[in-house]
Motif scaffolding. Structure first.
Motif, PDB file in Angstrom:
ATOM      1  N   SER A  45       0.819  -1.223   0.000  1.00 55.41           N
ATOM      2  CA  SER A  45       0.000   0.000   0.000  1.00 55.41           C
ATOM      3  C   SER A  45       0.848   1.266   0.000  1.00 55.41           C
ATOM      4  O   SER A  45       0.302   2.368  -0.075  1.00 55.41           O
ATOM      5  CB  SER A  45      -0.922   0.011   1.228  1.00 55.41           C
ATOM      6  OG  SER A  45      -1.786  -1.098   1.220  1.00 55.41           O
ATOM      7  N   TYR A  46       2.182   1.100   0.120  1.00 52.98           N
ATOM      8  CA  TYR A  46       3.063   2.264   0.225  1.00 52.98           C
ATOM      9  C   TYR A  46       4.180   2.217  -0.820  1.00 52.98           C
ATOM     10  O   TYR A  46       5.285   2.685  -0.574  1.00 52.98           O
ATOM     11  CB  TYR A  46       3.668   2.331   1.635  1.00 52.98           C
ATOM     12  CG  TYR A  46       2.631   2.479   2.713  1.00 52.98           C
ATOM     13  CD1 TYR A  46       2.131   3.727   3.063  1.00 52.98           C
ATOM     14  CD2 TYR A  46       2.127   1.359   3.375  1.00 52.98           C
ATOM     15  CE1 TYR A  46       1.170   3.860   4.043  1.00 52.98           C
ATOM     16  CE2 TYR A  46       1.160   1.491   4.358  1.00 52.98           C
ATOM     17  CZ  TYR A  46       0.679   2.739   4.689  1.00 52.98           C
ATOM     18  OH  TYR A  46      -0.278   2.866   5.655  1.00 52.98           O
ATOM     19  N   SER A  53      -1.093   4.340  -4.116  1.00 51.64           N
ATOM     20  CA  SER A  53      -0.318   4.227  -2.880  1.00 51.64           C
ATOM     21  C   SER A  53      -0.669   5.326  -1.887  1.00 51.64           C
ATOM     22  O   SER A  53      -0.982   6.457  -2.271  1.00 51.64           O
ATOM     23  CB  SER A  53       1.186   4.272  -3.186  1.00 51.64           C
ATOM     24  OG  SER A  53       1.599   3.113  -3.852  1.00 51.64           O
ATOM     25  N   ASN A  54      -0.565   4.991  -0.603  1.00 50.57           N
ATOM     26  CA  ASN A  54      -0.888   5.935   0.482  1.00 50.57           C
ATOM     27  C   ASN A  54       0.354   6.738   0.859  1.00 50.57           C
ATOM     28  O   ASN A  54       0.913   6.580   1.942  1.00 50.57           O
ATOM     29  CB  ASN A  54      -1.409   5.180   1.700  1.00 50.57           C
ATOM     30  CG  ASN A  54      -2.672   4.409   1.403  1.00 50.57           C
ATOM     31  OD1 ASN A  54      -3.517   4.878   0.635  1.00 50.57           O
ATOM     32  ND2 ASN A  54      -2.806   3.226   1.993  1.00 50.57           N
ATOM     33  N   LEU A  55       0.792   7.600  -0.027  1.00 48.34           N
ATOM     34  CA  LEU A  55       2.020   8.351   0.188  1.00 48.34           C
ATOM     35  C   LEU A  55       1.745   9.847   0.245  1.00 48.34           C
ATOM     36  O   LEU A  55       0.722  10.319  -0.241  1.00 48.34           O
ATOM     37  CB  LEU A  55       3.020   8.054  -0.935  1.00 48.34           C
ATOM     38  CG  LEU A  55       3.444   6.587  -1.071  1.00 48.34           C
ATOM     39  CD1 LEU A  55       4.377   6.415  -2.252  1.00 48.34           C
ATOM     40  CD2 LEU A  55       4.095   6.084   0.210  1.00 48.34           C
ATOM     41  N   PRO A  81       5.819   4.674   5.484  1.00 46.45           N
ATOM     42  CA  PRO A  81       5.251   5.804   4.736  1.00 46.45           C
ATOM     43  C   PRO A  81       6.233   6.951   4.540  1.00 46.45           C
ATOM     44  O   PRO A  81       6.168   7.650   3.527  1.00 46.45           O
ATOM     45  CB  PRO A  81       4.065   6.236   5.607  1.00 46.45           C
ATOM     46  CG  PRO A  81       3.705   5.033   6.398  1.00 46.45           C
ATOM     47  CD  PRO A  81       5.003   4.350   6.675  1.00 46.45           C
ATOM     48  N   SER A  85       7.706   7.746   0.848  1.00 46.33           N
ATOM     49  CA  SER A  85       7.341   9.059   0.309  1.00 46.33           C
ATOM     50  C   SER A  85       8.569   9.845  -0.135  1.00 46.33           C
ATOM     51  O   SER A  85       8.515  10.614  -1.098  1.00 46.33           O
ATOM     52  CB  SER A  85       6.545   9.858   1.352  1.00 46.33           C
ATOM     53  OG  SER A  85       5.300   9.251   1.616  1.00 46.33           O
ATOM     54  N   TYR A 251       1.063   6.232  14.940  1.00 43.28           N
ATOM     55  CA  TYR A 251       0.636   6.207  13.544  1.00 43.28           C
ATOM     56  C   TYR A 251       0.675   4.789  12.966  1.00 43.28           C
ATOM     57  O   TYR A 251      -0.147   4.435  12.124  1.00 43.28           O
ATOM     58  CB  TYR A 251       1.499   7.136  12.689  1.00 43.28           C
ATOM     59  CG  TYR A 251       0.962   7.254  11.280  1.00 43.28           C
ATOM     60  CD1 TYR A 251      -0.215   7.963  11.044  1.00 43.28           C
ATOM     61  CD2 TYR A 251       1.596   6.638  10.209  1.00 43.28           C
ATOM     62  CE1 TYR A 251      -0.742   8.055   9.768  1.00 43.28           C
ATOM     63  CE2 TYR A 251       1.084   6.729   8.930  1.00 43.28           C
ATOM     64  CZ  TYR A 251      -0.092   7.432   8.715  1.00 43.28           C
ATOM     65  OH  TYR A 251      -0.624   7.509   7.460  1.00 43.28           O
ATOM     66  N   TYR A 252       1.618   3.987  13.421  1.00 42.56           N
ATOM     67  CA  TYR A 252       1.666   2.594  12.953  1.00 42.56           C
ATOM     68  C   TYR A 252       0.377   1.881  13.315  1.00 42.56           C
ATOM     69  O   TYR A 252      -0.206   1.153  12.504  1.00 42.56           O
ATOM     70  CB  TYR A 252       2.857   1.875  13.577  1.00 42.56           C
ATOM     71  CG  TYR A 252       2.957   0.420  13.166  1.00 42.56           C
ATOM     72  CD1 TYR A 252       3.426   0.069  11.912  1.00 42.56           C
ATOM     73  CD2 TYR A 252       2.582  -0.591  14.043  1.00 42.56           C
ATOM     74  CE1 TYR A 252       3.517  -1.260  11.522  1.00 42.56           C
ATOM     75  CE2 TYR A 252       2.663  -1.919  13.670  1.00 42.56           C
ATOM     76  CZ  TYR A 252       3.134  -2.248  12.410  1.00 42.56           C
ATOM     77  OH  TYR A 252       3.213  -3.569  12.034  1.00 42.56           O
ATOM     78  N   MET A 256      -1.679   2.965   9.925  1.00 46.42           N
ATOM     79  CA  MET A 256      -1.154   1.990   8.973  1.00 46.42           C
ATOM     80  C   MET A 256      -1.880   0.654   9.041  1.00 46.42           C
ATOM     81  O   MET A 256      -2.416   0.174   8.045  1.00 46.42           O
ATOM     82  CB  MET A 256       0.347   1.797   9.208  1.00 46.42           C
ATOM     83  CG  MET A 256       1.169   3.050   8.930  1.00 46.42           C
ATOM     84  SD  MET A 256       2.926   2.845   9.282  1.00 46.42           S
ATOM     85  CE  MET A 256       3.376   1.660   8.004  1.00 46.42           C
ATOM     86  N   CYS A 320       2.598  12.796   6.075  1.00 48.54           N
ATOM     87  CA  CYS A 320       2.549  11.341   6.275  1.00 48.54           C
ATOM     88  C   CYS A 320       1.738  10.969   7.520  1.00 48.54           C
ATOM     89  O   CYS A 320       1.382   9.802   7.697  1.00 48.54           O
ATOM     90  CB  CYS A 320       3.969  10.783   6.409  1.00 48.54           C
ATOM     91  SG  CYS A 320       4.889  10.693   4.866  1.00 48.54           S
TER      92      CYS A 320
END
Length: 660
Positions: A45-46, A53-55, A81, A85, A251-252, A256, A320
């Motif tokens: 996903s990154y 992508s989640n960037l 991420p 990024s 954040y993880y 994520m 991010c």
């Protein structure tokens, strides 16, 4: 018949062993169970350059071309991420080769990328080793563990460890667990094996199952730092039938893996969201870093690091989902800086600090990262050292250091039994008399605020200076400064709630000091009695010194909070203890030998209030020493500087008197 009985018993034990393996041993030993896999990051996903992508595609003025020497990036799962990024914003397309695959029993280390790909994704242990061994150029991570630093040292590799952002360290439980909040003491109690049932923390009557992480992982290293090295190494086998608690980075967990079956807990009543990380009210935070070898000659490595610290890089980090760390200063790990986690032992209320009028109270002692200071030859004089020299805050193998213990006394002022922590010299003896430092904490703190914060280096500073013969071995007393007669009253940002701090002068003089002098082998008299305080403790230190200067020969007020004189800040209107014209010693007063007022130039909590106190004292003719600690925030950089300089002044004056 006997054979049948033996066979039946053997079958019974076989069944029991199989049951124990399936229900307990396998569950405890397998880090790659289905439940664990579901919580792991999906690196697919990154992926850089993929449309879905989640960037954070924030753009960059720095760009690499295909024929450039492209640095290879790797990092902890929580920071995928960020470094993905970086590649997406700066690198040319075609430099990342993703071969798929997820963590599994056959792929335990995340070998998802081709060997020539500039993006790699290994676990923290293997990725860090790859950095040291030279196959990775930049590694994005929490602070390396002591074992990892030792590995680099053994390999003859020097590292640069550069903080680039800030993240909350969080604890989580099942969404059905009614517990919403734990204190720092409760969390440490759980992970030291002292609290074993949820009903001990206002939860259900069920065993606690404290989950552990893999040794060397970023989250495990942070947890060991938070636990100060004192935590369980394995779980009680029966605990697997209880309700679990785990730990990770905010954040993880939330951004994520997004597991809806778990929830993050508030700590000390503060929830771990971005706002509370930024304003410092969430009590446990940690820097994250980019790490590279000092001998890496690829100029694009330093270009990337500088870009990460630039406004563009910090904006990308914020996009991010993390908190940028552009205010952090570069750290070289060779100086053995271990203060990589910020812990407020007693968190304050969730209050936003105004950058232009930084005038809040201290919510506790903030452990911030420090600029590494090279060891230099120490010269005893009456000059102020801006920072505590590294040789006096570093633990030495040939010095025995004292440890804190807890005591109580009855306060006639409060009509209550009250507590204090006391640091006695390692070889304390009733046959010897010792000077005493009374050290006062910040708002929302208590007697444990200094004793449980090992990063303030109190033990080392006092122990090393005494070992070098600069000062006498000294007792340090850390009282609970909230002198209320109502055990239900708690500190808050209003006039009534702060009155017990102003009442502490009576408790100190009439109750605590007589108790200490009667129970311990104390050298009495003002030349042997010292006073210091941080934040709210700094405020009360100034007030007490002006009111009772005959009691204290040496004084230091560090990052003093507002309220001695009338003023108004972001939180409340302070009526003031005295007027501005009274900010001085009485005309016939015996003043302290040394009276220091100091503060960091980047103090984001009390701002310019300490300097205002200095100006009032100066204008009113009150003799004192004023200095600023360049680059220090409302943190232990300021605490260490103030404490060291207080004892340096004591050492100089006593040495001077001995030569007369």
């Amino acid at each position: 018949m006997k054979k049948i009985i033996v066979i039946l018993m053997a079958m019974f034990f076989l069944i029991v062993n199989v049951f124990m393996y399936v229900t307990i041993t396998r569950r405890l030993g397998n880090n790659y169970s289905d439940a664990t896999k579901n919580r792991m990051v999906d690196v697919g996903s990154y992926l850089p350059f993929e449309e879905e992508s989640n960037l954070a595609r924030t753009g960059s003025s720095l760009h690499f071309n295909a024929d450039d020497d492209l640095p290879v990036l790797d990092g902890a799962a929580a920071l995928v991420p960020v470094y993905a990024s970086v590649i997406d914003n700066i690198y040319p397309e075609g430099c990342v080769t993703y071969e798929g695959g997820k963590f599994s029993d056959d792929n335990k280390f995340g070998e998802n990328f081709a060997s020539d790909s500039v993006m790699q994704f290994q676990n923290t242990v293997r990725g860090y080793n790859a950095l040291v061994e030279g196959s990775v150029d930049l590694f994005f991570t929490a602070h390396p563990s002591r074992e990892q630093l030792d590995y680099a040292k053994d390999m003859g590799v020097e590292l640069e460890i550069v903080p680039i952002g800030l993240e909350a360290f969080v604890f989580f439980v099942n969404e059905d667990n009614p517990v919403e909040n734990l204190s720092i003491d409760q969390i440490r109690g759980i992970y030291r094996g002292n609290i074993k049932n949820w009903n001990e923390v206002e939860g259900p009557d069920r065993l606690i199952n404290p989950l552990l992480r893999i040794k060397g992982s970023g989250s495990q290293t942070m947890m060991e730092t938070f636990m100060e090295g004192d935590m369980i190494s394995r779980r009680d086998p029966l605990s697997i039938f209880g309700g679990a608690i785990g730990y990770s980075f905010r954040y993880y967990l939330a951004g994520m893996v997004g597991n809806d079956n778990v929830k993050m807990l508030s700590v000390n009543g503060i929830y771990p969201n971005v706002e509370n990380i930024k304003n410092g009210s969430y009590p446990i935070s940690a820097n994250f870093y980019v790490v590279y070898r000092k001998d890496n000659n690829n100029e694009n490595v330093t270009k990337l690091v500088n870009w990460l610290l630039s406004d563009e890089g910090q904006n990308m980090i914020e996009a991010c989902g993390y908190v940028g760390g552009s205010h952090r200063e570069k750290i070289n790990d060779q100086e053995e800086n271990n203060n990589n986690m910020t812990v407020y032992e007693n968190g304050g209320e969730n209050k936003k600090v105004n950058d232009e009028d930084m005038s809040s109270f201290a919510s506790g002692i903030k452990t911030d990262d420090e600029t590494a200071i090279a060891e230099t030859e120490f010269v005893l004089n009456d000059e102020i050292d801006e920072r505590c020299p590294v040789q006096y805050e570093t633990r030495r193998g040939n010095v025995n250091y004292g440890e804190f213990s807890h005591g109580t006394y009855y306060s006639e002022t409060c009509s209550l039994e009250r507590g204090y922590c006391i640091l006695l010299p390692a070889d304390y003896s009733e046959d010897k008399k010792y000077p005493v430092l009374y050290l006062l904490h910040g708002i929302f703190g208590n007697e444990y605020s200094f004793s449980e914060d090992k990063s303030n280096k109190l033990r080392e500073i006092v122990g090393n200076m005494a070992a070098d013969g600069l000062i006498d071995e000294t007792i340090i007393v850390c009282p609970d400064m909230y002198a209320t007669s109502d055990p239900e009253q708690k500190p808050a940002f209003d006039s009534e709630s702060v009155l017990p701090y102003d009442n502490f002068i009576n408790d100190l003089v009439n109750d605590l000091m007589p108790h200490i002098e009667s129970v311990y082998s104390v050298a009495t008299g003002r030349d042997n009695t010292y006073l210091a305080g941080f934040s709210m403790g700094g405020r009360e230190t100034i007030y007490i010194t002006l009111q009772r200067p005959e009691l204290f020969g040496y004084v230091c007020a560090i990052s003093a909070a507002p309220g001695i004189v009338p003023t108004k800040d972001n939180f409340m209107t302070h009526e003031g203890q005295i007027s501005e014209n009274e900010m001085k010693f009485a005309d016939d007063a015996v003043t302290p030998e040394v009276f220091i007022v100091c503060c960091g130039t980047k103090d984001s909590v009390v701002g310019t209030y300490p300097k205002q106190y200095h100006e009032l004292l100066k204008n009113n003719g009150a003799d004192h020493i004023w200095y600023e600690i360049i680059g220090a925030d409302h943190d232990n950089n300021a605490v260490k500087s103030g404490i060291f300089n207080l004892f340096k002044q004591i050492a100089f004056r006593k040495a001077s008197s001995n030569t007369r």
